[in-house]
Design a protein around this motif. Structure first.
Motif, PDB file in Angstrom:
ATOM      1  N   THR A 130       2.912   1.841  -3.667  1.00  0.00           N
ATOM      2  CA  THR A 130       2.299   1.687  -5.006  1.00  0.00           C
ATOM      3  C   THR A 130       1.463   3.383  -4.875  1.00  0.00           C
ATOM      4  OG1 THR A 130       0.539   1.150  -6.407  1.00  0.00           O
ATOM      5  CG2 THR A 130       0.105   0.705  -3.947  1.00  0.00           C
ATOM      6  N   THR A 131       1.598   3.898  -6.078  1.00  0.00           N
ATOM      7  CA  THR A 131       0.670   4.982  -6.008  1.00  0.00           C
ATOM      8  C   THR A 131      -0.730   5.115  -6.973  1.00  0.00           C
ATOM      9  OG1 THR A 131       1.812   5.438  -8.214  1.00  0.00           O
ATOM     10  CG2 THR A 131       2.674   6.591  -6.308  1.00  0.00           C
ATOM     11  N   ASN A 132      -0.951   3.463  -7.089  1.00  0.00           N
ATOM     12  CA  ASN A 132      -2.014   3.163  -7.960  1.00  0.00           C
ATOM     13  C   ASN A 132      -3.385   3.188  -6.962  1.00  0.00           C
ATOM     14  OD1 ASN A 132      -4.387   1.827  -9.302  1.00  0.00           O
ATOM     15  ND2 ASN A 132      -3.027   1.053 -10.799  1.00  0.00           N
ATOM     16  N   ASN A 133      -4.384   3.932  -7.336  1.00  0.00           N
ATOM     17  CA  ASN A 133      -5.408   4.181  -6.020  1.00  0.00           C
ATOM     18  C   ASN A 133      -6.259   2.768  -6.163  1.00  0.00           C
ATOM     19  OD1 ASN A 133      -4.677   6.733  -5.470  1.00  0.00           O
ATOM     20  ND2 ASN A 133      -6.141   7.761  -7.063  1.00  0.00           N
ATOM     21  N   LYS A 187      -4.431   0.458  -3.883  1.00  0.00           N
ATOM     22  CA  LYS A 187      -4.597   0.753  -2.754  1.00  0.00           C
ATOM     23  C   LYS A 187      -6.037   0.120  -2.103  1.00  0.00           C
ATOM     24  CE  LYS A 187      -1.135   4.481  -2.198  1.00  0.00           C
ATOM     25  NZ  LYS A 187      -1.043   5.948  -1.899  1.00  0.00           N
ATOM     26  N   SER A 240       0.805  -1.179   0.127  1.00  0.00           N
ATOM     27  CA  SER A 240       0.081   0.071  -0.030  1.00  0.00           C
ATOM     28  C   SER A 240       0.721   1.153  -0.067  1.00  0.00           C
ATOM     29  CB  SER A 240      -1.063  -0.087   1.091  1.00  0.00           C
ATOM     30  OG  SER A 240      -1.708   1.253   1.219  1.00  0.00           O
ATOM     31  N   ARG A 241       2.053   1.214   0.762  1.00  0.00           N
ATOM     32  CA  ARG A 241       2.881   2.361   0.773  1.00  0.00           C
ATOM     33  C   ARG A 241       3.648   2.501  -0.503  1.00  0.00           C
ATOM     34  NH1 ARG A 241       4.261   0.383   6.393  1.00  0.00           N
ATOM     35  NH2 ARG A 241       3.090   1.504   7.866  1.00  0.00           N
TER      36      ARG A 241
END
Length: 647
Positions: free
Chosen positions: A43-46, A49, A40-41
């Motif tokens: 990745t930047t893919n919503n 997340k 989760s931390r």
């Protein structure tokens, strides 16, 4: 002592299930959580997340369900309740601490060879007997015999401590015990942990015995009172004599909570007994019931405050906290109900003025604060004022009972207890019916507020100390010799064999004491000196006959045989060691020793504490000679001298 067969125990959580649950909760799921959080931390893919957040929510939900299931298993109250059809509020019992098996064989055999210089193979029966006793102790029955079994093992641990646990080393045995509520394991090598856990189970077993009593009769109530008072005594003794517990159930805050809970349950039984003996609606009788009920509510409120403390809040089962709150509300409602009965169903005790004065005096002391308006003496004389005040009490009773029902409905465990639901519903209905009797259509005045009732009891609960002397035990390793010499604290040289020949002037030695007999003096140049006997030697055998437990006269008779005798003797390494040992045996080195005087004698220090489990120390005075179960303990040197004779 014959082999012990473990009796059946009521169903409760098994160690295997608890271990599996802990592995699931603390092992794989935590690793999974850590990995998910890392993803989760990183990745930047919503969308990723959101997926991770959903998965974490699912895992946390499963953990919460697992925690609730474990709590329900470990804090099950219903299984310990009485089978009587009488409707009584259920009591809160405590489950026993569970423990793994312990194999004493190799450690004790090694210690016997190393420390006592004896053939360890000769003590296989004793080791087997000790292990059978511990195995039976793991599953005691919920009866007096189960308590005696736990006490027998607890008392036997005193001798085990003296025989095999020196001051500055351990036997190497690991004692595994599980927390009674959470199942969290703890492992220690010190015998104090074993003793504390057994003592905890003695208190827990008393709670189970108290909870299963039939409280529909006075005899059953008295037995329940006795059991809960003894449970409080066991927990209080553990709290005062053992510190730095490795498991939370034996910590100071937890034991304080348990003592208060037991006292509250005793107070509840006192109220039930008073209810049985009070069948009339006499004014002062109902006032007394109201004050007793208020007292029960107060002590449960004290338990509730203890349970709400930070350390206990997350530890005590939710069902326990809910039950305590339900009882506090329930008995406060009963207090107001009986106050209403006293005011509205008052039966005059006597026509004499003396009876009326007694009732007025009791009523003047009934409230914490005197209500505003008319004086209490005027209220007693005015039927309408009594009705309105009684109605106000019933209103508060109904409000309290509705709160108790609300708390009851929030707890899954309590909802399954039909008898508790029945008690609350019946009490609620009775209060509503009484309120309807007193309610009138022309009551347009603002409802009065009933004042707080002064709590009072005519039977204050006692914390009854556990009486360990009721179970007599014999030192299993009796054959090793008297504890006054042959203990783990003493150090002596190897056994020496001395051939003693009698001369014209006698043997040339002075003997003193019994079990074992001490060579108190040797005449220079005499037969004993030439044979190699020294002052301070203990005679352990004569001509191959074991004399560790022999009396003074018995040893003298053996030595006086014609042709001399072959003596086996041992010598303590130093006089200081002997003095230290004797002073330990005489003094009550801590509060634990006070209890040991009841078992069969005074006692020395415990083994060195490990992993922050130890006992509080308190030095006290000297003790007295006691002999029981084959063990001998000496008096202080300055008190009484052993008889000395020259031979």
């Amino acid at each position: 002592m014959g082999p012990h067969k473990p009796p059946a125990l009521p169903p409760r959580s098994a160690i295997a299930m608890e271990t599996l649950a802990r592995d699931l909760a603390c092992g794989g799921t935590l690793d999974h959580d850590s990995a998910a959080l890392s993803v989760s931390r990183a990745t930047t893919n919503n969308k990723v997340k959101e997926t991770v957040a959903l998965e974490l929510s699912f895992v946390n939900s499963n953990l919460q369900l697992l925690k609730e299931e474990l709590e329900e298993l470990n804090s099950n109250m219903e299984v310990y309740q009485t089978d009587s059809e009488a409707i009584n509020v259920p009591m809160i019992p405590l489950g026993l601490k569970e423990t793994k098996e312990v194999d004493f064989t190799v450690p004790i055999q090694d210690f016997i060879c190393e420390h006592y210089g004896d053939d360890s193979s000769l003590y296989q029966q004793e080791i087997r007997e000790l292990m059978e006793l511990r195995q039976a102790m793991r599953t005691p029955s919920r009866t007096q015999s189960g308590l005696e079994l736990l006490m027998e093992y607890y008392n036997q641990l005193f001798y085990l401590d003296q025989r095999f646990f020196p001051l500055h080393r351990t036997l190497g045995v690991h004692f595994h015990w599980y927390d009674s509520l959470t199942g969290v394991p703890s492992c220690q090598r010190t015998l104090a942990f074993e003793k504390g856990s057994v003592l905890f189970n003695i208190g827990a077993l008393y709670t189970q015995i108290g909870a299963r009593q039939d409280r529909s009769a006075a005899a059953g109530i008295d037995r329940a009172i006795d059991a809960f008072q003894r449970a409080a005594g066991a927990f209080n003794y553990l709290k005062e004599n053992f510190s730095n517990a490795p498991s939370l159930d034996m910590s100071g805050p937890s034991l304080c909570m348990l003592v208060r809970l037991m006292v509250a349950q005793v107070q509840e039984c006192v109220f039930e007994r008073l209810t049985l003996t009070t069948q009339d609606t006499h004014f002062t009788s109902q006032l007394r019931l109201a004050q007793e009920a208020a007292r029960v509510s107060d002590v449960y409120l004290l338990v509730q405050q203890t349970v709400s403390q930070p350390l206990m809040k997350d530890y005590v089962p939710f069902s326990w906290a809910s039950m305590v709150q339900v009882k506090a509300e329930h008995f406060r409602a009963l207090s107001h109900y009986h106050a209403a009965v006293a005011l509205c169903d008052h039966m005059t005790s006597a026509e004499e003025e003396e009876g009326e004065e007694e009732e007025e005096k009791a009523f003047l002391q009934f409230y914490v604060n005197v209500p505003a308006g008319a004086s209490l003496s005027h209220v007693l004389q005015d039927a309408e004022k009594r009705r309105k005040l009684g109605k106000a009490h019933l209103r508060r009773a109904v409000i309290r009972l509705e709160e108790a029902l609300r708390v009851h409905g929030l707890c899954k465990v309590l909802r399954k207890m039909d008898i508790l639901q029945d008690v609350l519903s019946l009490t609620h209905k009775r209060s509503l019916d009484k309120y309807s009797e007193l309610d009138r259509e022309d009551d347009f005045d603002d409802p009065a507020e009933a004042p707080e009732i002064q709590a009072q009891t005519h039977h204050k609960p006692e914390i009854t100390p556990t009486n360990f002397s009721t179970v007599q035990v014999t030192d299993i390793f009796h054959r090793l010799g008297p504890l006054s010499v042959f203990c783990a604290r003493a150090r002596w040289g190897p056994v020496r064999v001395v051939l003693l020949q009698s001369g014209e002037g006698g043997l040339g030695l002075t003997l003193r004491g019994d079990s074992p007999v001490l060579v108190a003096g040797v005449v220079p140049g005499g037969c004993a000196a030439e044979a190699g006997l020294r002052e301070g030697d203990y005679i352990v055998a004569v001509d191959g006959l074991d004399c560790k437990w022999s009396k003074h006269g018995e040893v003298v008779d053996l030595l006086r045989r014609d042709g001399g005798a072959e003596l086996s003797v041992v010598t303590l390494h130093s006089h200081d060691t002997q003095v230290e040992r004797r002073s330990l045996m005489v003094s009550h080195g801590d509060k634990e020793n006070t209890r040991q005087r009841l078992v069969g004698g005074a006692k020395g220090q415990s083994s060195a504490s490990l992993l922050n489990w130890n006992r509080k120390k308190k030095r006290e005075g000297g003790g007295a000679t006691k002999r029981r179960g084959g063990a001998t303990f000496s008096l202080s040197f300055g008190t009484i001298r052993d008889p000395e004779d020259m031979y």
